[in-house]
Motif scaffolding. Sequence first.
Motif, PDB file in Angstrom:
ATOM      1  N   VAL A 206      -1.871   6.604 -28.221  1.00 35.59           N
ATOM      2  CA  VAL A 206      -2.864   7.124 -29.165  1.00 35.59           C
ATOM      3  C   VAL A 206      -4.200   6.510 -28.764  1.00 35.59           C
ATOM      4  CG1 VAL A 206      -3.535   7.419 -31.569  1.00 35.59           C
ATOM      5  CG2 VAL A 206      -1.111   7.115 -30.993  1.00 35.59           C
ATOM      6  N   MET A 207      -5.105   7.340 -28.274  1.00 36.05           N
ATOM      7  CA  MET A 207      -6.388   6.819 -27.836  1.00 36.05           C
ATOM      8  C   MET A 207      -7.356   6.794 -28.995  1.00 36.05           C
ATOM      9  SD  MET A 207      -6.634   8.830 -24.312  1.00 36.05           S
ATOM     10  CE  MET A 207      -6.764   7.795 -22.921  1.00 36.05           C
ATOM     11  N   THR A 208      -7.979   5.618 -29.184  1.00 32.25           N
ATOM     12  CA  THR A 208      -8.967   5.516 -30.248  1.00 32.25           C
ATOM     13  C   THR A 208     -10.312   5.159 -29.627  1.00 32.25           C
ATOM     14  OG1 THR A 208      -8.688   3.149 -30.756  1.00 32.25           O
ATOM     15  CG2 THR A 208      -7.081   4.664 -31.727  1.00 32.25           C
ATOM     16  N   ASP A 209     -11.318   5.201 -30.451  1.00 31.59           N
ATOM     17  CA  ASP A 209     -12.685   5.005 -29.979  1.00 31.59           C
ATOM     18  C   ASP A 209     -12.985   3.537 -29.735  1.00 31.59           C
ATOM     19  OD1 ASP A 209     -15.429   6.214 -29.612  1.00 31.59           O
ATOM     20  OD2 ASP A 209     -15.868   4.715 -31.162  1.00 31.59           O
ATOM     21  N   PRO A 210     -13.507   3.150 -28.584  1.00 33.44           N
ATOM     22  CA  PRO A 210     -13.617   3.908 -27.347  1.00 33.44           C
ATOM     23  C   PRO A 210     -12.518   3.470 -26.380  1.00 33.44           C
ATOM     24  CG  PRO A 210     -15.044   1.982 -27.252  1.00 33.44           C
ATOM     25  CD  PRO A 210     -14.212   1.852 -28.500  1.00 33.44           C
ATOM     26  N   THR A 211     -12.112   4.326 -25.472  1.00 32.30           N
ATOM     27  CA  THR A 211     -11.140   3.957 -24.438  1.00 32.30           C
ATOM     28  C   THR A 211     -11.732   4.357 -23.088  1.00 32.30           C
ATOM     29  OG1 THR A 211      -9.275   4.264 -25.947  1.00 32.30           O
ATOM     30  CG2 THR A 211      -8.787   4.290 -23.592  1.00 32.30           C
ATOM     31  N   THR A 212     -12.140   3.357 -22.302  1.00 35.41           N
ATOM     32  CA  THR A 212     -12.804   3.675 -21.035  1.00 35.41           C
ATOM     33  C   THR A 212     -12.364   2.724 -19.915  1.00 35.41           C
ATOM     34  OG1 THR A 212     -14.685   2.251 -21.560  1.00 35.41           O
ATOM     35  CG2 THR A 212     -14.894   4.562 -22.168  1.00 35.41           C
TER      36      THR A 212
ATOM     37  N   LEU B 105      -1.973  11.306 -27.591  1.00 37.24           N
ATOM     38  CA  LEU B 105      -2.706  11.663 -28.802  1.00 37.24           C
ATOM     39  C   LEU B 105      -4.072  10.977 -28.766  1.00 37.24           C
ATOM     40  CD1 LEU B 105       0.387  11.944 -29.637  1.00 37.24           C
ATOM     41  CD2 LEU B 105      -0.332  11.349 -31.933  1.00 37.24           C
ATOM     42  N   ALA B 106      -4.992  11.484 -29.570  1.00 44.30           N
ATOM     43  CA  ALA B 106      -6.257  10.771 -29.740  1.00 44.30           C
ATOM     44  C   ALA B 106      -6.792  11.016 -31.132  1.00 44.30           C
ATOM     45  CB  ALA B 106      -7.273  11.218 -28.694  1.00 44.30           C
ATOM     46  N   GLU B 107      -7.568  10.072 -31.632  1.00 47.95           N
ATOM     47  CA  GLU B 107      -8.235  10.269 -32.912  1.00 47.95           C
ATOM     48  C   GLU B 107      -9.477  11.141 -32.698  1.00 47.95           C
ATOM     49  OE1 GLU B 107      -7.021   6.698 -35.877  1.00 47.95           O
ATOM     50  OE2 GLU B 107      -8.904   6.418 -34.818  1.00 47.95           O
ATOM     51  N   PRO B 108      -9.873  11.895 -33.743  1.00 51.64           N
ATOM     52  CA  PRO B 108     -11.026  12.777 -33.601  1.00 51.64           C
ATOM     53  C   PRO B 108     -12.268  12.058 -33.100  1.00 51.64           C
ATOM     54  CG  PRO B 108      -9.929  13.159 -35.687  1.00 51.64           C
ATOM     55  CD  PRO B 108      -9.266  11.967 -35.068  1.00 51.64           C
ATOM     56  N   ASN B 109     -12.976  12.707 -32.202  1.00 50.81           N
ATOM     57  CA  ASN B 109     -14.279  12.254 -31.698  1.00 50.81           C
ATOM     58  C   ASN B 109     -14.240  10.918 -30.940  1.00 50.81           C
ATOM     59  OD1 ASN B 109     -17.010  13.063 -31.437  1.00 50.81           O
ATOM     60  ND2 ASN B 109     -17.596  11.440 -32.854  1.00 50.81           N
ATOM     61  N   ALA B 110     -13.052  10.408 -30.628  1.00 52.39           N
ATOM     62  CA  ALA B 110     -12.973   9.150 -29.878  1.00 52.39           C
ATOM     63  C   ALA B 110     -13.594   9.348 -28.502  1.00 52.39           C
ATOM     64  CB  ALA B 110     -11.516   8.724 -29.735  1.00 52.39           C
ATOM     65  N   LEU B 111     -14.354   8.351 -28.062  1.00 51.67           N
ATOM     66  CA  LEU B 111     -14.926   8.382 -26.717  1.00 51.67           C
ATOM     67  C   LEU B 111     -13.841   7.958 -25.727  1.00 51.67           C
ATOM     68  CD1 LEU B 111     -17.633   8.552 -24.954  1.00 51.67           C
ATOM     69  CD2 LEU B 111     -17.571   6.057 -25.092  1.00 51.67           C
ATOM     70  N   ILE B 112     -13.551   8.820 -24.766  1.00 54.61           N
ATOM     71  CA  ILE B 112     -12.494   8.541 -23.788  1.00 54.61           C
ATOM     72  C   ILE B 112     -13.009   8.921 -22.409  1.00 54.61           C
ATOM     73  CG2 ILE B 112     -10.133   9.098 -23.049  1.00 54.61           C
ATOM     74  CD1 ILE B 112      -9.744  10.142 -26.036  1.00 54.61           C
ATOM     75  N   GLY B 113     -12.942   8.000 -21.463  1.00 55.82           N
ATOM     76  CA  GLY B 113     -13.402   8.353 -20.125  1.00 55.82           C
ATOM     77  C   GLY B 113     -13.064   7.297 -19.117  1.00 55.82           C
ATOM     78  N   PHE B 114     -13.366   7.587 -17.877  1.00 52.46           N
ATOM     79  CA  PHE B 114     -13.207   6.594 -16.819  1.00 52.46           C
ATOM     80  C   PHE B 114     -14.534   5.863 -16.643  1.00 52.46           C
ATOM     81  CE2 PHE B 114     -13.613   5.653 -12.199  1.00 52.46           C
ATOM     82  CZ  PHE B 114     -12.743   4.581 -12.166  1.00 52.46           C
TER      83      PHE B 114
END
Lengths: 314, 284
Positions: free
Chosen positions: B197-203, B218-227
């Motif tokens: 479950v990815m939450t804000d932020p996962t980078t 899964l992810a929470e709404p609007n969570a920032l996810i990137g490399f």
Amino acid sequence: MTSFLDFEKPIAELEARIADLRETAETGIDIDADVARLQVKSDKLLRETYARLTPWQKTQVARHPERPHFKHYVAGLFDTFMPLAGDRAFADDQAIMGGLARLKGRRVMVIGHEKGDDTTSRLKHNFGMGKPEGYRKAIRLMQLADRFGIPVVTLVDTSGAFPGVQAEERGQAEAIARSTQQCLELGVPMIAAVVGEGGSGGAVALAAANRVLMFEHAVYAVISPEGCASILWRTADKAADAAEAMRITATDLQRLGVCDRIVPEPMGGAHRDPAAAIVSLGDALNAELDGLAGLSADELRRQRRQKYLSIGGI
Amino acid sequence: MSWLTRVRNAIPFIAKRETPDNLWHKCKSCGQMIFMKEFEDNLSVCPKCDHHERIGPNARFNQILDEGSWRTLAIPRVADDPLKFRDSKRYVDRIKAARATTGETDALMNASGTIQGHRAVVGVQDFAFMGGSMGLGVGAAFLEGVRTAIAERAPYIIFTAAGGARMQEGILSLMQMPKTTVAIAELHDAGLPYIVVMTDPTTGGVTASYAMLGDVQLAEPNALIGFAGQRVIESTIREKLPEGFQRAEYLLDHGMLDMVTHRKALPETLGTLIGYLCEARVNA
């Protein structure tokens, strides 16, 4: 003519004097003794300078524009090479190359970053910064090697995976994660050699190997010294301090259990004698492949897992 | 502290303010003032704009795991400051400060319990602890969580939140990428699911390793996810980034996630998912 790095200025000056003398010699004056004396001095200075390079100086050597790259190793190291291309999904990334090769008769799958060596080729190879399709090509080639019992050799040389909108869109993080996972799942021997820069996740994705080799002046780090400095020191000018603090040299990494073998470079760095560097790497790769030959798929996987589970243990 | 407060506090006969500082919460997204109690009852999601505020391990365990069902797992000991790292501050001092503010040992905590009656081991990364960054402590806790899951025949569920690798541990933090990947392989060898479950932020290196290797993502709404970080990308391409770039919904659109799930729906979604994946095999 070698292009000199900033810290090599005294050597450059000596070499320039030798060159001047040689030019004068054409007019008939005998200067052999002078040249010989200066040459001895210059060689001594080069040896001493390279014997105590700082981590930041090593970073510059590792990035030297004339340092041999993937294509030079491929041309010099292997008896034969058959390039393979494409990720079968989107494109063929020119930053990560690979193919089937024979190393002293032995089959290997070679995969590595190519930075390019002039403006045109640097652009073509995207300065060695892989995109998702590059890592997915690497996964494909590793699976192919695994299926047919071919050992995998990777040549790592990247400042990092490419940071761009399209790369993110196509899942840069996922591609890197899967490539690392693929390295760890291989039932064939895998040897990674950091030949220049080992930059962060973009490097580890091709380097989660049984044995990790580093050239004497190669560096391998979680982030570039400039990047680390601009985050922790808030200025990229502190790159030399960051390089020092992060422990990025082959000797540091050997002590930390990350690097298994340091590959000696010719005096003054691989770029001063690429042919000698290639021979040195070939010998090291051969020795490592011999060491892993005959191990079962399960044993290779077990050893590889154990290596990464135990790094950093108390 | 303002000069006025300083003066007030120094005068013994002026009664100190009784109201606690944290009675109200100001939404970081819409700026709305919300009564703290109402905000927490709403799972730290803004009732006005639905912004999912970052939460730490304890709040998360309380929200996800069945009441009274769970216990936190001890964090294995690792070397503090293996490189004797020092920038403007010593790394040991930064760790001490993070431990003092969060009350945690490192940026990843595990708990074992049940989710809607299904056994699960849950790991939660805490962005408040040095940006959730991944170093030896996080890697060791991840492996511990996975091995507990294997011992308890339960899935491992990780809530990610991190800026990336912990630079102060240099190459050792980078090596947590293969290490956590090996842990996931152990879980799969045992036939157990790994859910992210990815939450804000996962980078950064966290996204490029265990955060992207879930059986289900899964992810929470609007969570920032990137490399790569957005500033790095902007300076590379020298143009503005597209609207919604690297947000959970963007990743869903680009095939990187199975679903974006509202915090309120997480326990039920996870429970249902475990039910599907962990049912005893009929034709095994």
